[in-house]
Design an enzyme around this catalytic site. Structure first.
Site, mmCIF file in Angstrom:
data_model
loop_
_atom_site.group_PDB
_atom_site.id
_atom_site.type_symbol
_atom_site.label_atom_id
_atom_site.label_comp_id
_atom_site.label_asym_id
_atom_site.label_seq_id
_atom_site.Cartn_x
_atom_site.Cartn_y
_atom_site.Cartn_z
ATOM 1 N N ASN A 218 0.735 -1.229 0.185
ATOM 2 C CA ASN A 218 -0.014 -0.069 0.051
ATOM 3 C C ASN A 218 0.986 1.120 -0.109
ATOM 4 O O ASN A 218 1.989 1.110 -0.047
ATOM 5 C CB ASN A 218 -1.037 0.046 1.156
ATOM 6 N N LYS A 349 -10.673 -2.757 19.581
ATOM 7 C CA LYS A 349 -9.306 -3.044 20.278
ATOM 8 C C LYS A 349 -9.159 -2.855 21.563
ATOM 9 O O LYS A 349 -7.833 -2.979 22.008
ATOM 10 C CB LYS A 349 -8.270 -2.584 19.078
HETATM 11 N N1 CTP Z 1 -3.206 -2.908 12.637
HETATM 12 C C1 CTP Z 1 -2.186 -4.116 12.957
HETATM 13 N N2 CTP Z 1 -2.475 -5.268 12.458
HETATM 14 C C2 CTP Z 1 -3.266 -5.629 11.476
HETATM 15 C C3 CTP Z 1 -3.939 -4.494 10.829
HETATM 16 C C4 CTP Z 1 -3.907 -3.288 11.786
HETATM 17 O O1 CTP Z 1 -1.494 -4.004 13.968
HETATM 18 N N3 CTP Z 1 -3.175 -6.576 10.822
HETATM 19 C C5 CTP Z 1 -3.113 -1.781 13.447
HETATM 20 C C6 CTP Z 1 -2.690 -0.523 12.537
HETATM 21 O O2 CTP Z 1 -1.062 -0.474 12.596
HETATM 22 C C7 CTP Z 1 -3.369 0.439 13.166
HETATM 23 C C8 CTP Z 1 -4.726 0.089 13.488
HETATM 24 O O3 CTP Z 1 -4.570 -1.283 13.753
HETATM 25 O O4 CTP Z 1 -2.889 0.949 14.427
HETATM 26 C C9 CTP Z 1 -5.698 0.129 12.295
HETATM 27 O O5 CTP Z 1 -6.681 -0.688 12.609
HETATM 28 P P1 CTP Z 1 -7.636 -1.518 11.393
HETATM 29 O O6 CTP Z 1 -9.064 -1.621 12.066
HETATM 30 O O7 CTP Z 1 -6.958 -2.900 11.296
HETATM 31 O O8 CTP Z 1 -7.375 -0.589 10.420
HETATM 32 P P2 CTP Z 1 -7.580 -0.878 8.567
HETATM 33 O O9 CTP Z 1 -7.015 -2.205 8.247
HETATM 34 O O10 CTP Z 1 -7.706 0.204 8.164
HETATM 35 O O11 CTP Z 1 -9.230 -1.248 8.919
HETATM 36 P P3 CTP Z 1 -10.543 -1.112 7.776
HETATM 37 O O12 CTP Z 1 -9.876 -1.762 6.451
HETATM 38 O O13 CTP Z 1 -11.596 -2.022 8.378
HETATM 39 O O14 CTP Z 1 -10.827 0.339 7.757
#
Ligand code: CTP
Length: 404
Positions: A218, A349
């Protein structure tokens, strides 16, 4: 809460710094340093010794600092005719860069025969000194004695660095680069709010391999995470940064561990987590990865292709759910309805603090507009360079952190 953040426009904003430039080839780096300090918001007043002026002219420093340059103890233009006293008023710090062996000797002996030494002797503020000299001069017992004396007198010695020298030799003695000196000055002025704390962080994107040369990733630049890591280190924390692939150097004082994929990032985080007081998850972790990675480069067939994906573990949720969880900070980048999504993520979370921003505001650029969410509500920060936003985030987290 907003009031805490108003008025901050640069990291060294409002700091009046006297930059002493003594004689040495490294004086040319003092020109870049003047500009860098100014960029951080400092009001820089250059004091050039006679020897320093042989290397770089006062005109250069005048143009770069926007302030008159001081060169002589006998400058009739100063109020009362006492330039070292006039100049010394309201100064937050004196930084001598470069500090030659001769100038260090003068400082160590309390001499005051020129404007810069007189200013240092008459000071009522911290003195930071960046030595710059040839290897033999640095190693000479006289210089070592003088530097030790300055250390005992409370003078902060920054450097010197090691490497190729103007004289053609290689060794210890060269002045640190302007960016490193500027970083040291910023660290000097940063309250050590996280002293004794261990901070584990993630930053950057992840790369989920499809085959040896292709993958899913990304647009995260890692800039915000790296700025927060630097701000934590400046605040006195031990910082371990588990980073996805980015084109950024590791910040000063930060231990960086590279981790391309989400699975690898999770393993590295769990390995360094013991003893952590804080976990800050800034990485844009891919939510899915290919169910399998081809061992060879996939060939095109011309037909449609299916890629099966499986969910990645949520590193932040996993860390926050541990019985011995450190203070966890999450990030949320949203394209709309920031307040709703951010607060929902924070609650889901179980995070004491989450930083949210709209994607349009800061994914890859140098500035960001963020809102901090915690148990007390939402705290919007003004739009600012990422380094400054990072500092404010770290200050906020330091306030919320339970006392050790
Ligand atoms: N995060 C993480 N591990 C993952 C996904 C996210 O540690 N596998 C952490 C990111 O570093 C950030 C937060 O969680 O601090 C983001 O939350 P998340 O809900 O997972 O964000 P998105 O992936 O953007 O979710 P969505 O696609 O539902 O918007």
């Amino acid at each position: 809460m907003m009031g805490d953040y108003i008025g901050v426009i640069g990291d060294l904003h409002g700091r009046k710094i006297a930059l002493g430039v003594s004689g040495g080839v490294a004086a040319y780096k003092a020109a870049a340093l003047t500009r860098e300090l100014g960029r951080m918001g400092a009001d820089v007043h250059v004091v050039l010794t006679e020897a320093g002026s042989r290397f770089v002219s006062a005109l250069t420093f005048h143009a770069l600092s926007g302030n008159r340059v001081w060169t002589s103890l006998w400058d009739g233009g100063a109020e009362n005719g006492i330039p070292h006293v006039v100049l010394g008023r309201g100064i937050d710090a004196i930084l001598v860069a470069p500090a030659s062996a001769d100038f260090i000797a003068r400082l160590a002996n309390g001499l005051a025969g020129d404007l810069l030494s007189a200013l240092c002797l008459a000071r009522d503020c911290p003195l930071l000194v960046a030595p710059a000299m040839n290897r033999q001069m640095w190693e000479n017992p006289a210089t070592q004695r003088n530097v030790a004396t300055l250390g005992n007198d409370g003078v902060v010695i920054i450097g010197p660095g090691e490497g190729e020298q103007a004289c053609g030799e290689t060794g210890l003695g060269r002045m640190l680069e302007p960016e490193a000196l500027c970083e040291a000055v910023r660290a000097f002025f940063t309250p050590k709010r996280l002293a004794g704390r261990k901070v584990v962080m993630t930053a950057g994107p992840t790369f989920e391999a499809i085959d040896p040369v292709r993958g899913i990733t990304n647009a995260s630049s890692g800039k915000m995470g790296y700025a927060i890591a630097a701000a934590c280190a400046r605040s006195g924390a031990e910082v371990v940064l588990v980073s996805g692939p980015v084109a950024l150097p590791a910040p000063a004082g930060v231990w960086r561990i590279g981790a391309a994929s989400a699975l690898r990032m999770r393993d590295e985080v769990l390995a360094v987590l013991p003893g952590a007081d804080v976990f800050i998850a800034v990485a844009a972790v891919a939510d899915y990865r290919p169910v399998e990675t081809a061992g060879h480069k996939l060939k095109k067939s011309g037909a449609a292709m299916q890629l099966e994906l499986v969910p990645n573990p949520d590193i932040l949720a996993e860390v926050a759910a541990r019985p011995d969880a450190p203070f966890c900070v999450g990030f949320a980048a949203e394209s709309h309805d920031l307040d709703m999504y951010a607060e929902n993520k924070r609650r889901a979370k179980r995070l004491p603090m989450l930083v949210g921003n709209l994607l349009a505001d800061g994914l890859c650029g140098d500035d960001n507009t963020v809102v901090i969410y915690d148990d007390e509500g939402r705290h919007p920060l003004p739009r600012a360079p990422k380094a400054l936003v990072a500092r404010q985030i770290v200050e906020h987290l330091a306030r919320l952190l339970p006392t050790a």
